[in-house]
Structures are given as structure tokens and as C-alpha cells.
Design an enzyme around this catalytic site. Structure first.
Site, PDB file in Angstrom:
ATOM      1  N   GLU A 168      -3.249   7.654  -3.967  1.00 50.88           N
ATOM      2  CA  GLU A 168      -3.725   7.119  -5.240  1.00 50.88           C
ATOM      3  C   GLU A 168      -5.038   7.737  -5.682  1.00 50.88           C
ATOM      4  OE1 GLU A 168      -3.755   2.711  -5.735  1.00 50.88           O
ATOM      5  OE2 GLU A 168      -1.881   2.929  -4.636  1.00 50.88           O
ATOM      6  N   HIS A 193      -1.096   0.265  -9.846  1.00 52.58           N
ATOM      7  CA  HIS A 193      -1.738  -0.675  -8.902  1.00 52.58           C
ATOM      8  C   HIS A 193      -2.332  -1.887  -9.637  1.00 52.58           C
ATOM      9  CE1 HIS A 193      -3.763  -0.810  -4.680  1.00 52.58           C
ATOM     10  NE2 HIS A 193      -3.485  -2.029  -5.117  1.00 52.58           N
ATOM     11  N   ARG A 208       0.859  -1.181   0.000  1.00 56.46           N
ATOM     12  CA  ARG A 208       0.000   0.000   0.000  1.00 56.46           C
ATOM     13  C   ARG A 208       0.896   1.231   0.000  1.00 56.46           C
ATOM     14  NH1 ARG A 208      -3.514  -2.698  -1.602  1.00 56.46           N
ATOM     15  NH2 ARG A 208      -5.570  -3.074  -0.720  1.00 56.46           N
TER      16      ARG A 208
HETATM   17  C1  GLV Z   1      -5.013  -5.083  -3.997  1.00 61.65           C
HETATM   18  O1  GLV Z   1      -4.297  -4.156  -3.787  1.00 61.65           O
HETATM   19  C2  GLV Z   1      -5.634  -5.854  -2.971  1.00 61.65           C
HETATM   20  O2  GLV Z   1      -5.560  -5.480  -1.781  1.00 61.65           O
HETATM   21  O3  GLV Z   1      -6.256  -6.867  -3.302  1.00 61.65           O
END
Ligand code: GLV
Length: 324
Positions: free
Chosen positions: A267, A285, A238
Site C-alpha cells: 500500500e 483501505h 491486511r
Molecule cells: C485499519 O486498518 C486498522 O487497523 O484500524
């Protein structure tokens, strides 16, 4: 009468079919992110909400629906949901663990190899028609094989990354809040060290922790200063785990050799300081974004949603205390 649910974005057909068979589904077919107010309006009379990690499900959203029983997130991470507020209102929260570990681990390696071997820079160069002659010194990168890999967070995804590292003959260090069982350490030949030792000794530092108050800015100026000037940082966890401004400074001054990022602090905004740097690889991402895995995640969330609104225990409940 089937329970009413709202699905905040388009999903693969197999997931929509599961929901349609069991629920009275309202779907955001426009597939654009809804504002908080729009989301509130949509869930007012719904028993279930299936959402993505781009939907912020805070206390205000949760409190707006007197009927809501479950929020099914299509992601393993659920820092977009105020789980405490949900639990207080006895609303179940579910995620999609397990199905994305291999795909996310693969992508971590794609990032690591891309930044170490300068794949993105070389691609741009080649497309620009600049490749005139083989060069002994052209795009020299860093070797990966035989180096030291530091894994922060040896959970499911961290372990996949460690497994792949065996093929690169790497020495593996890891740090986690809880030390792994001896059989896990043995399986991946992973040595438990403290955070600072990992940062000092690793050639590649890769992050696989959830976003929590304790992991926010887990990597900041102090940590970057501990890293070798030849080391690389990889983040597919993250964004806020890394202090982006500190990272920009470390990359700009070549305090570390490079970074590869799939996630960002705010983000989808990217720190403007990252954009001009050629020693960072940036991805939007997509670590879990394979056709197979994203379909599995959506199906898993659909199954959680249906279970939650039909009086069954959802398989991937993150706040089981709501059922007590
Ligand atoms: C993606 O970032 C997830 O947490 O599945």
C-alpha cells in the site's frame, strides 16, 4: 510544564482538543506523510507520538528519541510499529480496538455484496449511458443468501461479519488458530473447520486476521487452487495476508470468480494486474472510514497518548510488559 508530543497527521477536532488540554502539542498541519528523517527530527525531544498506520515506526525511529514514552497508533492493527524494539526501549505502544468492529464488518459486507452482485461494474455501465433496455441476462451475479461463508479469523471483526451473515441465511464455517468458545460458535452458528476444508467448501472466503509472520501470504496459489471456481475472496484485513501476484493469476484465469479488496500488499501501490480486471472490487483501505468511527479511533488514540505521557496506564496498551 506539559509533556511534549508530536501528532503526525491532522485529526478530528475532538481528538486534538484532548491532546491540547493535556500536552504541548506539535501537529503536522500540512497533513502529508512525513519521511522517516522528518519523523525522526520531530520526535527527538518528544515524550509521545500519535501516528497513523501509514507511518512506519521501526527500530531506527524508536531509537532516535531518548525521551519517547509512548507511540499511540490510530488503528487496531499495529504492524506498522516494531513493537519488539519499542518494548526493548520501554516505549508503550497502543492501538484502537473495539470501536471499529461494526464499521469494518459493515464494509466487509459492502465489498462482498458489491463483488457478488457486480455493483461497481453495473455502476460504470450505467454512467457510461449503456443501459438501453432491461435485460434478462444483464449483469448476472451470484446469490449471497443461503450460501456458505468462510471466515478466517473469528475475532471481534470476524464475529461482526458472522452476525450480519445470519440475516442472509448463510452457513458459516470458520478457521482460527484458537478455536472459539462454544457459546461464540453457538451464537453465530459457526462451525470450526481446518483451513483447507474452509477453502474447499466456502462460496465466500473473508479474511479477518492480523498481519503476522504466520499470516503473511496465508492465501497463495495453493489456497486459491483449493477454492471453488465460483467462489469469492474478500480482504479487509491486511494486504500481505494475500499473495497478490497469485490472486491476480487466479482472477485473470477465472480460477476463482472474484475478489474484493480494501488492502494491498504494498500500500498504496496496487498490483498493476488487478487494475484491468472486472471481477475484482478495489477500495482504498476505508473499511473503518465512517465519520463516527474514525472520530472514535482518533479520540481513543488521543486518550492513550495523554495517559502515556502523564504517568497513567494507557487503556489500550499492546505491550503491557513495559510497565513491569
Ligand atoms: C485499519 O486498518 C486498522 O487497523 O484500524
Amino acid at each position: 510544564m506539559k509533556p511534549k508530543v508530536f501528532v503526525s497527521r491532522m485529526l478530528p477536532q475532538s481528538a486534538l482538543d484532548i491532546i491540547k488540554q493535556n500536552c504541548d502539542m506539535e501537529l503536522n498541519t500540512a497533513d502529508v506523510r512525513l519521511s522517516k528523517q522528518e519523523l525522526i527530527d520531530k520526535i527527538r525531544d518528544k515524550e509521545g507520538l500519535l501516528c497513523l498506520l501509514t507511518d512506519t515506526i521501526d527500530a531506527e525511529v524508536l531509537n532516535s528519541s531518548p525521551t519517547l514514552k509512548i507511540v499511540a497508533n490510530v488503528a487496531v492493527g499495529y504492524d506498522n510499529i516494531d513493537v519488539k524494539a519499542a518494548t526493548q526501549r520501554k516505549i508503550m505502544v497502543t492501538n484502537t480496538p473495539g470501536v471499529l468492529d461494526n464499521t469494518t464488518g459493515d464494509f466487509t459486507w459492502a465489498l462482498l455484496l458489491a463483488v457478488a452482485r457486480r455493483v461497481v461494474e453495473a455502476d460504470k455501465f450505467t454512467r457510461a449511458g449503456l443501459y438501453k433496455e432491461w435485460g434478462l441476462q444483464l449483469f448476472l451475479g451470484a446469490d449471497v443468501y443461503g450460501k456458505t461463508l468462510g471466515i478466517i479469523g473469528l475475532g471481534r471483526i470476524g464475529q461482526v461479519v458472522a452476525k450480519r451473515a445470519q440475516g442472509f441465511d448463510m452457513r458459516i464455517l470458520y478457521y482460527d488458530v484458537v478455536r472459539a468458545k462454544p457459546e461464540i460458535e453457538e451464537r453465530y452458528k459457526a462451525t470450526f473447520v481446518d483451513k483447507d476444508t474452509l477453502l474447499r467448501e466456502s462460496d465466500f472466503v473473508t479474511l479477518h486476521v492480523p498481519l503476522l509472520p504466520e499470516t503473511t501470504h496465508f492465501i497463495s496459489t495453493r489456497e486459491l487452487n483449493l477454492m471453488k471456481p465460483t467462489a469469492f475472496l474478500i480482504n479487509a484485513s491486511r494486504g500481505p495476508v494475500v499473495d497478490e501476484a497469485a490472486l491476480v493469476e487466479a482472477l485473470r484465469t477465472r480460477r476463482i470468480a472474484g475478489a474484493a479488496l480494501d488492502v494491498y500488499e504494498k500500500e498504496p501501490e496496487i498490483h498493476p494486474g488487478l487494475i484491468p480486471l472486472d471481477n475484482v472490487v478495489l477500495a482504498p483501505h476505508i473499511a473503518s472510514a465512517s465519520v463516527e468511527t474514525r472520530t472514535k479511533m482518533a479520540v481513543m488514540a488521543a486518550e492513550n497518548l495523554v495517559a502515556g505521557v502523564t504517568g497513567k496506564r494507557p487503556p489500550n496498551l499492546v505491550n503491557p510488559e513495559v510497565l513491569q
